[in-house]
Design a protein around this motif. Structure first.
Motif, PDB file in Angstrom:
ATOM      1  N   LYS A 129       0.843  -1.196   0.000  1.00  0.00           N
ATOM      2  CA  LYS A 129       0.000   0.000   0.000  1.00  0.00           C
ATOM      3  C   LYS A 129       0.876   1.244   0.000  1.00  0.00           C
ATOM      4  N   ILE A 130       0.501   2.200  -0.846  1.00  0.00           N
ATOM      5  CA  ILE A 130       1.260   3.450  -0.901  1.00  0.00           C
ATOM      6  C   ILE A 130       0.652   4.458   0.071  1.00  0.00           C
ATOM      7  N   SER A 131       1.497   5.324   0.572  1.00  0.00           N
ATOM      8  CA  SER A 131       1.043   6.278   1.593  1.00  0.00           C
ATOM      9  C   SER A 131       0.438   7.518   0.955  1.00  0.00           C
ATOM     10  N   GLN A 132      -0.378   8.200   1.719  1.00  0.00           N
ATOM     11  CA  GLN A 132      -0.953   9.459   1.253  1.00  0.00           C
ATOM     12  C   GLN A 132       0.144  10.502   1.065  1.00  0.00           C
ATOM     13  N   ALA A 133       1.169  10.398   1.885  1.00  0.00           N
ATOM     14  CA  ALA A 133       2.294  11.332   1.759  1.00  0.00           C
ATOM     15  C   ALA A 133       2.973  11.177   0.399  1.00  0.00           C
ATOM     16  N   TYR A 134       3.110   9.924  -0.053  1.00  0.00           N
ATOM     17  CA  TYR A 134       3.716   9.695  -1.365  1.00  0.00           C
ATOM     18  C   TYR A 134       2.820  10.276  -2.462  1.00  0.00           C
ATOM     19  N   ILE A 135       1.529  10.019  -2.362  1.00  0.00           N
ATOM     20  CA  ILE A 135       0.585  10.547  -3.353  1.00  0.00           C
ATOM     21  C   ILE A 135       0.681  12.070  -3.419  1.00  0.00           C
ATOM     22  N   ASN A 136       0.720  12.696  -2.250  1.00  0.00           N
ATOM     23  CA  ASN A 136       0.814  14.158  -2.194  1.00  0.00           C
ATOM     24  C   ASN A 136       2.110  14.675  -2.825  1.00  0.00           C
ATOM     25  N   SER A 137       3.177  13.875  -2.711  1.00  0.00           N
ATOM     26  CA  SER A 137       4.485  14.314  -3.206  1.00  0.00           C
ATOM     27  C   SER A 137       4.573  14.317  -4.731  1.00  0.00           C
TER      28      SER A 137
END
Length: 398
Positions: A51-59
């Motif tokens: 699972k990818i993090s929301q922080a990664y998506i935001n980046s």
């Protein structure tokens, strides 16, 4: 007793036997079809990924959105666009008309013609047959398609565009003694023309790369010959159905031509179908970005292909000229001298354009489909450096 006297008993017995055999024949036919499907090698979903993090998506979402708004100003894409990591969508957009006359708009479930990205799926079916031992990469094509006239050509050469054959579009479009364009051309017609009309090679077999739709029209016939199914049935049973690609299908000229999403020129004029639109394998798959994402992730499954075969897929076969561009088994590639590799496939048919990019090291998938002609579809490769070390200069756009 009076009934029995009036009845011809031998005729009754014969009728019983006939009806019984008809029932058995029907059951046997059903069993044979089931048996064919049961022995088909089928794609399997990759399964759960990290699972990818929301922080990664935001980046990364901001940079993807910046590209999107710059590449397709004022939501002018007229299609679908998706970026995912580990099979999880991190950016997705759909806009424009599916059918301008009807006023329908494109959404996540709208199947669009994926043009030559169809070749990746055709190659995948062939590779699954090779992996299952039903076919050999270096098998001569004329051992499968008996009337195929070029004795040195192998399955591998078809997959890597090294057969030397001419594109069927160029030997059927002018000379009526070869083909009358008032008639719909089929894959079997192409094979028949190659066998009977003295269609010369463009280059000696196996000597150079020449991208050619005829190669993949022949591969579709090979799939049919090996599986005993139509190309449409084989692709459905081997790929679409196992992966849950519910909005993906092979275009059927007789059944689908009045219901598909049409394509348009850049000025919104609809482009009609032509005499080559019944040919499949090189094109003629309709799909969605989400369905193609399922397909892409399944190509990353550990049991997709045996390691040695998988390595051959991503090997460039055309090295007679020095350069970075090459072609594997159903996939384009750029191989930089510094060691980085970029894999992709683009497509263009009528007004449909498509781009499929699997960034394997980063588990990133980029997909763009459009039914209104634009070369901006191919610009999605500009996103690759957002995720990894891909030294593009973007001066040589396709």
């Amino acid at each position: 007793m009076s009934f029995l006297k009036k009845t011809n008993i031998p005729q009754i017995l014969f009728l019983i036997l006939v009806l019984g055999s008809c029932g058995k024949d029907k059951k046997n036919t059903e069993k044979e079809i089931t048996a064919v499907e049961d022995t088909l090698p089928k794609m399997k979903p990759l399964g759960p990924e990290k699972k990818i993090s929301q922080a990664y998506i935001n980046s990364v979402a901001g940079r993807i959105n910046h590209f999107y708004t710059k590449n397709w100003k004022n939501n002018s894409m007229n299609g679908g666009f998706l970026v995912a990591k580990n099979g999880q969508i991190i950016f997705e957009r759909y806009n424009g008309y599916a059918d301008r006359n009807e006023g329908t708009t494109i959404n996540a479930d709208t199947p669009i013609h994926i043009a030559s990205v169809s070749k990746v799926l055709t190659a995948t079916a062939v590779l699954k047959l090779v992996n299952a031992g039903k076919l050999d990469l270096d098998q001569k094509v004329n051992t499968i398609l008996k009337t195929f006239p070029y004795p040195e050509c192998t399955v591998r050469m078809l997959l890597s565009h090294r057969s030397g054959m001419r594109n069927y579009a160029y030997f059927t479009d002018r000379d009526k003694s070869v083909w009358d364009r008032h008639n719909q051309l089929t894959n079997k017609d192409i094979l028949e023309l190659l066998a009977t009309k003295n269609i010369g090679l463009e280059a000696t077999t196996g000597t150079r790369f020449a991208y050619c739709n005829t190669n993949y029209a022949m591969l579709a016939l090979i799939i049919e010959k090996i599986t005993g199914l139509s190309y449409k049935e084989a692709m459905t049973e081997m790929i679409f159905k196992p992966l849950g690609m519910k909005h993906t299908f092979v275009f059927d000229w007789e059944k689908d031509r009045k219901t598909i999403v049409p394509s348009y020129k850049g000025n919104n004029v609809e482009i009609g179908l032509d005499y080559m639109d019944a040919v499949y394998g090189d094109k003629n798959i309709f799909s969605t970005p989400r369905d193609l994402l399922k397909f892409d992730r399944a190509r990353n499954s550990p049991d997709f292909l045996k390691p040695d075969l998988l390595k051959q897929v991503y090997t460039g076969y055309s090295n007679e000229r020095k350069g970075t561009k090459n072609y594997g088994l159903g996939i384009r590639m750029i191989n930089w001298e510094t060691g980085q590799n970029f894999y992709f496939h683009n497509g263009w048919w009528h007004g449909y354009t498509s781009s499929y990019i699997p960034l394997q090291k980063e588990n990133i998938t980029i997909i763009a489909l459009s039914n209104k002609f634009t070369r901006n579809t191919y610009a999605v490769r500009k996103l690759a450096p957002v995720f990894g070390d891909y030294p593009f200069n973007f001066k040589d756009e396709e």
